[in-house]
Design a protein around this motif. Structure first.
Motif, PDB file in Angstrom:
ATOM      1  N   LYS A 167       0.846  -1.193   0.000  1.00 40.47           N
ATOM      2  CA  LYS A 167       0.000   0.000   0.000  1.00 40.47           C
ATOM      3  C   LYS A 167       0.885   1.249   0.000  1.00 40.47           C
ATOM      4  O   LYS A 167       1.634   1.491   0.943  1.00 40.47           O
ATOM      5  CB  LYS A 167      -0.912  -0.006   1.224  1.00 40.47           C
ATOM      6  N   ASP A 170      -1.446   7.669  -0.568  1.00 42.11           N
ATOM      7  CA  ASP A 170      -2.780   7.916  -1.137  1.00 42.11           C
ATOM      8  C   ASP A 170      -3.447   6.623  -1.625  1.00 42.11           C
ATOM      9  O   ASP A 170      -4.122   6.607  -2.668  1.00 42.11           O
ATOM     10  CB  ASP A 170      -2.698   8.929  -2.297  1.00 42.11           C
ATOM     11  N   ASN A 171      -3.168   5.539  -0.899  1.00 41.45           N
ATOM     12  CA  ASN A 171      -3.821   4.242  -1.197  1.00 41.45           C
ATOM     13  C   ASN A 171      -3.483   3.674  -2.578  1.00 41.45           C
ATOM     14  O   ASN A 171      -4.247   2.909  -3.160  1.00 41.45           O
ATOM     15  CB  ASN A 171      -5.342   4.382  -1.062  1.00 41.45           C
ATOM     16  N   THR A 172      -2.329   4.065  -3.097  1.00 40.74           N
ATOM     17  CA  THR A 172      -1.901   3.524  -4.397  1.00 40.74           C
ATOM     18  C   THR A 172      -1.373   2.104  -4.213  1.00 40.74           C
ATOM     19  O   THR A 172      -1.031   1.686  -3.099  1.00 40.74           O
ATOM     20  CB  THR A 172      -0.795   4.390  -5.031  1.00 40.74           C
ATOM     21  N   ILE A 173      -1.269   1.385  -5.335  1.00 41.89           N
ATOM     22  CA  ILE A 173      -0.791  -0.003  -5.287  1.00 41.89           C
ATOM     23  C   ILE A 173       0.694  -0.035  -5.638  1.00 41.89           C
ATOM     24  O   ILE A 173       1.117   0.516  -6.659  1.00 41.89           O
ATOM     25  CB  ILE A 173      -1.575  -0.888  -6.280  1.00 41.89           C
ATOM     26  N   SER A 235     -11.189   3.276  -4.131  1.00 43.31           N
ATOM     27  CA  SER A 235     -10.294   2.542  -3.209  1.00 43.31           C
ATOM     28  C   SER A 235     -10.686   1.066  -3.125  1.00 43.31           C
ATOM     29  O   SER A 235      -9.837   0.174  -3.034  1.00 43.31           O
ATOM     30  CB  SER A 235     -10.323   3.178  -1.821  1.00 43.31           C
ATOM     31  N   GLN A 238      -9.474  -0.704  -6.219  1.00 39.47           N
ATOM     32  CA  GLN A 238      -8.044  -1.018  -6.107  1.00 39.47           C
ATOM     33  C   GLN A 238      -7.832  -2.251  -5.220  1.00 39.47           C
ATOM     34  O   GLN A 238      -7.020  -3.114  -5.531  1.00 39.47           O
ATOM     35  CB  GLN A 238      -7.305   0.173  -5.513  1.00 39.47           C
TER      36      GLN A 238
END
Length: 921
Positions: A167, A170-173, A235, A238
């Motif tokens: 993680k 900004d909650n990106t992968i 979110s 994702q």
């Protein structure tokens, strides 16, 4: 969460190392026990000579995955670490136990790092220390095969730690940690199958910890979407993407794993897991009851047992069984924890949720709930679930210790638990010192498991204590009267005690317990394949009686009819058919066995024996060579192929024969036969000094070695060292007073070298006492009479000798010479025989004696085929005949015949010289 995560400090790591060392130092003094025997001692995959690819084709125990008897446990990376141990220390158990201890330390440190994600620093150390000292882990740490748990756990935890970094801001992968997670999951699974369950833990972590959802929030979102009142948040999309990638990777791993086991589940019997073959509701009630049993072992590890199969835990067959209360209590407690962790937000519920995931998900493969396993309860499979248990205990302790009233008592209780657990672990390690100590400790906990009684019996049997072993085997049959294996053990032990009648009775009971053949139904699906050995063992027992060979053959055929791929039945039947003088049928049996297993060196060896019986030495040698290609140290193949080369008389084969015999004596330095045959080869090559050295080595190992003694004496006599031959012949005749050729050689030396006519006469008279029709002994006695100037007696003796061998011309000529001497002595002036004539006659006699004796040199290599039937496993052995090495061979090589003919011609020329001298006087 990531900010909370802290690295393990050096002090914390040192504390864990110290605690683990204090608890497990005595494990270094333990040997290989229980499953270690199959996985380490009997596993050829550990040997450097085995190709590495075999590790990826065979199961954990070295059995090809394609075979039905395979347990389908595919753990090549664990076996690879065993192989590394073997490379550095072969079968020194200390190195194996030390590496297990190191791996346990690594697991504890990585576990501490995981704990710090969900607990504060102090509680994390408590959880890690409790995990380090928990007695339930002794099976995984002190039992060498438990390494599968340790290795799998390292990569299991590493995969989870890697996933926690997926993680981004900004909650990106972040895809790199996810790729690393998939790789580590694959590695964990190649160490032990339960490694794949970490994917489930990662999924729960992603949804409830990383994204912070609770079950009510997820349900509300799902309801809104279904009613069309909103779309799926970005979110959540994702999160779904990450989960899909994880699940797809897992599915791929599962597909590969199913391909590896060739879509076959392992075959287990009702003895391994009685509940698995029980009807409903007993099966479901028992499997559910086993869950609180496992939980109790974590809570109270006071009574530990290495084997919980068979009758250890009686079946729960009724809803009214009081044990169902324990099942209901367990599920009630578990359910309340699950509701608390999923329903409420907050750190406490997240900690409880991850602890529950660590307890439940890794245990699912061993739970019997989805597919049967080969055990009822196994302490080693609680290694990973105990991590969740330790987190729960540490979390509960934290809650108590924060309250001022309970702070002191919580610390006292914690100290007491850690100290008592550490002591129990230290004490439990000693149980794993040997198989006897391990199984005796198990019997203290549980006396209703026939397997434990059998295993104590096996341990005593390995120490050759058959009388005590028998008591334990009999007790096993009383605990479990329908245990086929126990009755087979009783039969085998009676056989070892030479009580064949009782042995046969026990085997017959075991045979009566075997299921009847059901047309169209696979046998192995109902009973363990090794139970078929009852037919082999019974047949091997009764075939010792020559009148029951057909009955034994019938038993082998019955085993083959039940399992046409039962290789051992073909092997044993082949040996029996050889004994019945049916080499062609034996050949068929071995060829059938080779269809099932072309990599078995013993089979090629046995086929070579058949070809020897069929008088086809060329094919025999080819098969010996195939056996040696598969197993270059196959001792019997080395020895007998060398003998075959030696017997061929071909000089070009002698160097290879010598190399094989040298290899054999390296493998079997205490076997005098190897040195003796090296001596015979040296004699063939006219290397007299070398031959003498080998013969002496053989005699040193076996002072009464008949053929070595005689051939050493013969070697001395042939190399003008006749006086050195005399003490050797004295030894030979002390052990074997009736050794005719030894007596002939001794008499010859006494007469021609020592001029001891009386001694020579005693030797030749002894021969005639043993065999009045021995032509050579009789003729030599006639020569003694001639030397004693008793011509009348010499004439009478030669007449009798000629009657025994009327076609021997030299006897007739000698008789004529003696008669001419008698005629010439009738003249009053002749009173003495010329001295040189006596000497000439003696010289001729020596030539004639040695002419016959030298043939013995190549007669020492006769071979025989014997059968070894110990413990139901047998293979043909063709070895040097030790008790009758001077036996005449019915057929000689062309070279031998030519040598004998040359000697005969030389002897005849010498006779002509004698006749010319005598006739001229």
């Amino acid at each position: 969460v990531l900010e909370k995560m802290a690295d393990v400090s050096l002090k914390e790591a040192a504390l864990i190392v110290g605690v683990v060392a204090a608890c497990y130092w005595n494990s270094l003094f333990c040997g290989f026990v229980f499953d270690d025997v199959s996985a380490i001692l009997d596993n050829k995959d550990l040997h450097p000579s085995t190709p590495l690819k075999n590790l990826f084709q065979n199961d954990f125990w070295g059995t090809p995955m394609s075979e039905e008897r395979s347990h389908k446990s595919y753990r090549p990376l664990t076996v690879l670490t065993f192989r590394l141990n073997y490379l550095f220390s072969e079968l020194n158990a200390v190195s194996y136990h030390f590496l297990n201890l190191v791996f346990h330390v690594v697991v504890c440190i990585v576990f501490l790092k995981v704990c710090k994600l969900f607990l504060d620093n102090k509680s994390s150390i408590v959880a890690s220390l409790l995990f380090a000292v928990h007695p339930i882990h002794t099976e995984a740490v002190t039992g060498v095969v438990g390494r599968a748990e340790l290795l799998s756990s390292i990569f299991f935890l590493a995969a989870f730690l890697s996933y926690t970094k997926s993680k981004g801001p900004d909650n990106t992968i972040v895809w790199t940690p996810i790729a690393m997670t998939v790789f580590l999951v694959a590695v964990a699974t190649l160490c032990k199958e339960q490694g794949i369950t970490v994917v489930g833990i990662c999924c729960v972590y992603e949804v409830f910890i990383a994204q912070g959802y609770t079950l009510p929030v997820l349900l509300d979102t799902a309801v809104h979407i279904l009613r069309g009142k909103g779309s799926i948040p970005f979110s959540m999309l994702q999160t779904l993407l990450k989960l899909i990638v994880l699940m797809f990777s897992t599915l791929l791993l599962v597909v590969v794993r199913v391909q590896v086991i060739q879509s076959q589940l392992p075959v287990f019997t009702r003895f391994d897991n009685p509940a698995a073959v029980s009807p409903s509701p007993a099966r479901q009630l028992t499997f559910n009851y086993l869950l609180p049993v496992n939980a109790w072992l974590l809570l109270n590890p006071s009574e530990l047992c290495c084997d919980w199969t068979m009758g250890t835990i009686p079946l729960v067959e009724s809803l009214l069984d009081v044990r169902n209360v324990a099942t209901l209590t367990f599920f009630g407690f578990l359910g309340s924890l699950i509701v608390f962790s999923l329903r409420y937000p907050g750190d406490s519920s997240k900690t409880v949720l991850m602890a529950l995931c660590l307890i439940v998900l890794p245990f699912i493969p061993a739970s019997n709930l989805f597919f049967p396993v080969g055990f009822v309860v196994a302490e080693r499979v609680l290694y990973v679930p105990s991590m969740g248990f330790c987190i729960l205990v540490a979390h509960g302790w934290k809650k108590l210790s924060t309250r001022s009233v309970l702070r002191k008592i919580s610390w006292v209780c914690l100290t007491a638990v850690l100290f008592t657990h550490a002591l129990k672990t230290l004490h439990r390690n000693w149980d794993w010192e040997s198989e006897y100590t391990l199984f005796m400790s198990a019997l203290k906990v549980n006396k209703n498991n026939a397997k434990l009684w059998n295993n104590v019996g096996h341990a005593l049997e390995n120490e050759k204590n058959f009388e005590r072993a028998l008591q334990f085997f009999i007790q096993a049959t009383q605990v479990q009267p329908d245990d086929i294996g126990a009755h087979m053990n009783v039969g085998r032990t009676y056989k070892n005690l030479n009580k064949t009648k009782e042995a046969e009775e026990s085997y017959m009971i075991a045979k009566s317990l075997m299921p009847q053949i059901i047309p169209g139904k696979k046998y192995a699906a109902r009973v363990a394949p090794n139970h078929l050995n009852v037919y082999i063992n019974l047949a091997n027992l009764i075939r010792a009686n020559e009148s029951r060979l057909e009955e034994a053959d019938q038993l082998y055929r019955q085993a083959i009819s039940m399992r046409p791929d039962f290789k051992q039945a073909y092997i044993s039947r082949g040996e029996l058919l050889l004994k019945m003088n049916k080499p062609l049928k034996a050949k068929e049996a071995y060829l059938k066995a080779l269809e099932l297993d072309r990599t078995n060196a013993d089979l090629w060896y046995n086929l070579a024996i058949v070809y020897i019986e069929l008088k086809d030495p060329t094919e025999a040698l080819k098969n010996f060579n195939r056996a040696l290609e598969l197993n270059p140290t196959h001792k019997l193949a080395l020895f007998n192929s060398a003998l075959l080369m030696q017997e061929s008389g071909e000089a070009r084969l002698r160097p290879e024969a010598k190399q094989r015999l040298l290899h054999y004596v390296k493998e079997e330095p205490q076997d005098a036969n190897g040195y003796f045959n090296l001596g015979m080869l040296a004699m063939d090559d006219k290397k007299d000094t070398e031959a003498e050295a080998w013969m002496k080595k053989a005699i040193k190992l076996q002072p009464n070695f008949r053929s070595a003694l005689f051939n050493l004496a013969l070697l001395y006599s042939q190399t003008a060292k006749e006086l050195m031959a005399l003490p050797v012949l004295e030894d030979l005749l002390r052990y074997y007073p009736d050794h005719t050729k030894g007596l002939i050689l001794k008499g010859d030396i006494l007469m021609n070298q020592k001029k001891d006519i009386v001694g020579a006469k005693t030797c030749f008279e002894k021969i005639l006492e043993l065999d009045p029709n021995n032509v050579q002994g009789k003729h030599n006695l006639c020569v003694v009479y001639f030397e004693e100037r008793d011509l009348m007696k010499a004439e009478k003796c030669l007449v009798e000798t000629l009657a025994l061998a009327p076609h021997e011309e030299y006897i007739q000529r000698h008789l004529n010479i003696v008669r001419s001497k008698i005629a010439s002595l009738s003249a009053a002036e002749q009173s003495l025989l010329p001295a040189d004539e006596t000497a000439t006659g003696a010289a001729e006699e020596k030539k004639n004696s040695l002419k016959h004796l030298k043939e013995v040199k190549n007669e020492q290599k006769s071979t025989q085929s014997t059968v070894d039937n110990s413990k139901g496993h047998s293979k043909s052995k063709k070895q040097t005949e030790k008790n009758n090495m001077d036996k005449e061979t019915p057929k000689k090589s062309t070279k031998e015949i030519k040598d004998i003919e040359k000697k005969r011609v030389a002897a005849l020329k010498r006779l002509e010289e004698i006749e010319r001298i005598l006739n001229g006087e």
